[in-house]
Design a protein around this motif. Structure first.
Motif, PDB file in Angstrom:
ATOM      1  N   MET A  38       0.822  -1.217   0.000  1.00  0.00           N
ATOM      2  CA  MET A  38       0.000   0.000   0.000  1.00  0.00           C
ATOM      3  C   MET A  38       0.859   1.270   0.000  1.00  0.00           C
ATOM      4  O   MET A  38       0.478   2.295  -0.571  1.00  0.00           O
ATOM      5  N   LEU A  44       1.495   2.077  -3.431  1.00  0.00           N
ATOM      6  CA  LEU A  44       0.373   2.753  -4.080  1.00  0.00           C
ATOM      7  C   LEU A  44       0.340   4.229  -3.720  1.00  0.00           C
ATOM      8  O   LEU A  44       0.080   5.086  -4.572  1.00  0.00           O
ATOM      9  N   SER A  97     -13.152  -5.591 -10.653  1.00  0.00           N
ATOM     10  CA  SER A  97     -11.877  -6.302 -10.794  1.00  0.00           C
ATOM     11  C   SER A  97     -11.999  -7.441 -11.817  1.00  0.00           C
ATOM     12  O   SER A  97     -11.112  -7.631 -12.654  1.00  0.00           O
ATOM     13  N   VAL A 141      -2.886  -4.062 -13.135  1.00  0.00           N
ATOM     14  CA  VAL A 141      -2.704  -4.126 -11.685  1.00  0.00           C
ATOM     15  C   VAL A 141      -3.022  -2.788 -11.007  1.00  0.00           C
ATOM     16  O   VAL A 141      -3.645  -2.739  -9.941  1.00  0.00           O
ATOM     17  N   ARG A 142      -2.618  -1.682 -11.632  1.00  0.00           N
ATOM     18  CA  ARG A 142      -2.879  -0.374 -11.025  1.00  0.00           C
ATOM     19  C   ARG A 142      -4.365  -0.064 -10.986  1.00  0.00           C
ATOM     20  O   ARG A 142      -4.857   0.514  -9.994  1.00  0.00           O
ATOM     21  N   ARG A 163      -6.774  -2.192 -10.705  1.00  0.00           N
ATOM     22  CA  ARG A 163      -7.354  -2.997  -9.608  1.00  0.00           C
ATOM     23  C   ARG A 163      -7.048  -2.346  -8.259  1.00  0.00           C
ATOM     24  O   ARG A 163      -7.914  -2.241  -7.393  1.00  0.00           O
ATOM     25  N   GLN A 164      -5.788  -1.910  -8.094  1.00  0.00           N
ATOM     26  CA  GLN A 164      -5.411  -1.251  -6.837  1.00  0.00           C
ATOM     27  C   GLN A 164      -6.223   0.021  -6.607  1.00  0.00           C
ATOM     28  O   GLN A 164      -6.638   0.316  -5.482  1.00  0.00           O
ATOM     29  N   ASP A 215      -9.694  -0.824  -5.379  1.00  0.00           N
ATOM     30  CA  ASP A 215      -9.644  -1.189  -3.955  1.00  0.00           C
ATOM     31  C   ASP A 215      -9.434   0.031  -3.067  1.00  0.00           C
ATOM     32  O   ASP A 215     -10.033   0.168  -2.003  1.00  0.00           O
ATOM     33  N   TYR A 216      -8.561   0.907  -3.517  1.00  0.00           N
ATOM     34  CA  TYR A 216      -8.256   2.119  -2.761  1.00  0.00           C
ATOM     35  C   TYR A 216      -9.511   2.982  -2.583  1.00  0.00           C
ATOM     36  O   TYR A 216      -9.795   3.497  -1.502  1.00  0.00           O
TER      37      TYR A 216
END
Lengths: 294, 294
Positions: free
Chosen positions: B1, B4, B269, B280-281, B283-284, B287-288
């Motif tokens: 994290m 991120l 996702s 991947v970014r 998806r992150q 989530d963020y």
């Protein structure tokens, strides 16, 4: 001149029919918003900008069917700017084109949003123009966006507001008039020409025509605000004096203002020499705007 | 994290630097207008939409340098909509992103016009995107214009205003959230993908990702309005209850709302499966947004 009246009437109907097709129905969700947009779009506008757009396309050998999307786009942009100009925080006008302004009928929030949506619709309509190889849609959008933005339409409006109560030099007044009026008239003819695949020479000629006609148009507007009644204008007369705005009549007097409008209209006509007879309607339109009394 | 966080910080600086280059200077005439535009553009926005735009471009194998114009365009559009939403005739908010709203500093007329100019600028910026053979600029402009217009962004705002004081069915609440929030998040990733010459399959995947993430985002927004302080949010908390707005927490309770946001984020996702590791970014980021507390 009766031939010109007939022409204006036919073109006005042609533009109205297209706008009616291209703006969402009054029962499309959210219905109140689309009613508010349509209230101002169909409140008796003379469709000068779209008619100029179509005439420029024809002067360049193009068709009005190809130019109609850009013609409707400039009318959407113009109408959005009127709706926002009339709001209480701006000119606070109750009447426009002889009918109550958008916010008087639908409230301020809805009028604000109807204007916002009409600006977006203007850009959507430009993208529907059939392909013109010399002028990609990206260039048409750029032309409209710059005219709409902080350096021209909105910029002129800000300079106008900031100039209230001050005696501006002629140069500043010209910045306001170019931004508020001449830029969109110029873009109207240029977008018509682009849809007709105009040459660079034609584009430049129409730029010169639009700027001169636009300035003349605004000077006449200033004169009519002083000399005509609200009833005749379909909007409040005498607003410029009331708001202590600098105008051509205030800065140079009525006679000199009229002479300047004449001079500009002649310059506009000369700019069209490159077109020969194909620009006869554009010349007539410039004369018509010069000699109007409302 | 922490990786991120670093990524978000770097991307935020990248977007800020581009916006600073692309918006007229604060001393460009009319200076007050450009100051007002810049006040709201640089008031501490998190740049989520432009960062999503850039991440989508990269997921499609494109470069952030090509995507930056569309990224800045969606941020200009977003900021214009915030300025107008905050006006007295709308939500009448004094604070936004922890600083006074545009009209509190520059007055209502200037804030209205700054918003108008930022909408125009958004369209101008789209036209500066380098050529992507599969997605002509006309299609990008059309995407942004439809999202900005009466059927989505403005339409959602109207439905939101009209729903105040009523208990709306979930279907109507979804119309509002899709229009006000999900449409522009979706357009953000789609415009990034277009600049990267994305395939139809990628465009569809990003559409599904954007709609799900956008709805989840708005549900979380509704939850935070109930559970957080104004200080934490940087804007007035509790406004939804005060305005008697229908929200997910009001209609289904906090726990069910949180579960729905989780479900939507998982769907978002899954929509990215077609990309494999390159997303991947994205998806992150989804989530963020789900787990944020401001």
């Amino acid at each position: 001149m009766s031939d010109l009246k007939e022409y204006l009437s036919q073109r006005c109907h042609f533009v109205d029919a297209a706008l009616n097709r291209l703006i969402p129905d009054a029962d499309t969700r959210p219905a109140t918003l689309h009613k508010a947009m349509r209230h101002s779009m169909f409140a008796g506008g003379k469709r000068l900008r779209p008619i100029l757009c179509l005439a420029a396309a024809e002067a360049c050998g193009g068709s009005i069917d190809d130019a109609i999307y850009n013609a409707c786009a400039v009318e959407c942009l113009h109408t959005y700017s009127l709706i926002h100009d009339d709001l209480p925080c701006m000119d606070d006008d109750d009447m426009r084109r002889g009918v109550p302004t958008c916010h008087k009928v639908y409230g301020e929030a809805m009028a604000l949003l109807a204007g916002d949506a009409l600006q977006a619709l203007a850009f959507e309509l430009v993208t529907r123009t059939p392909i013109a190889p010399l002028h990609p849609v990206a260039v048409m959008v750029l032309e409209l966006a710059r005219t709409a933005g902080s350096l021209h339409l909105v910029g002129g409006q800000v300079a106008d507001l900031e100039g209230e109560g001050k005696k501006l030099p002629l140069e500043d007044l010209r910045f306001i008039h170019e931004g508020k009026t001449a830029a969109l008239l110029t873009t109207s003819v240029r977008l018509g020409a682009m849809s007709a695949n105009a040459s660079e020479e034609q584009m430049q000629a129409l730029h010169d025509f639009g700027m001169a006609t636009g300035l003349a148009f605004q000077i006449i507007d200033d004169i009519l605000d002083v000399t005509q009644t609200s009833e005749k204008l379909g909007k409040s007369a005498g607003k410029d004096v009331e708001a202590e705005k600098s105008t051509y009549p205030a800065l140079m007097g009525l006679d000199a203002s009229r002479a300047e409008a004449h001079r500009l209209t002649e310059a506009a006509s000369r700019a069209l020499d490159v077109f020969g007879d194909s620009a006869v309607r554009l010349r007539q339109l410039a004369d018509y705007l010069l000699n109007r009394d409302y």
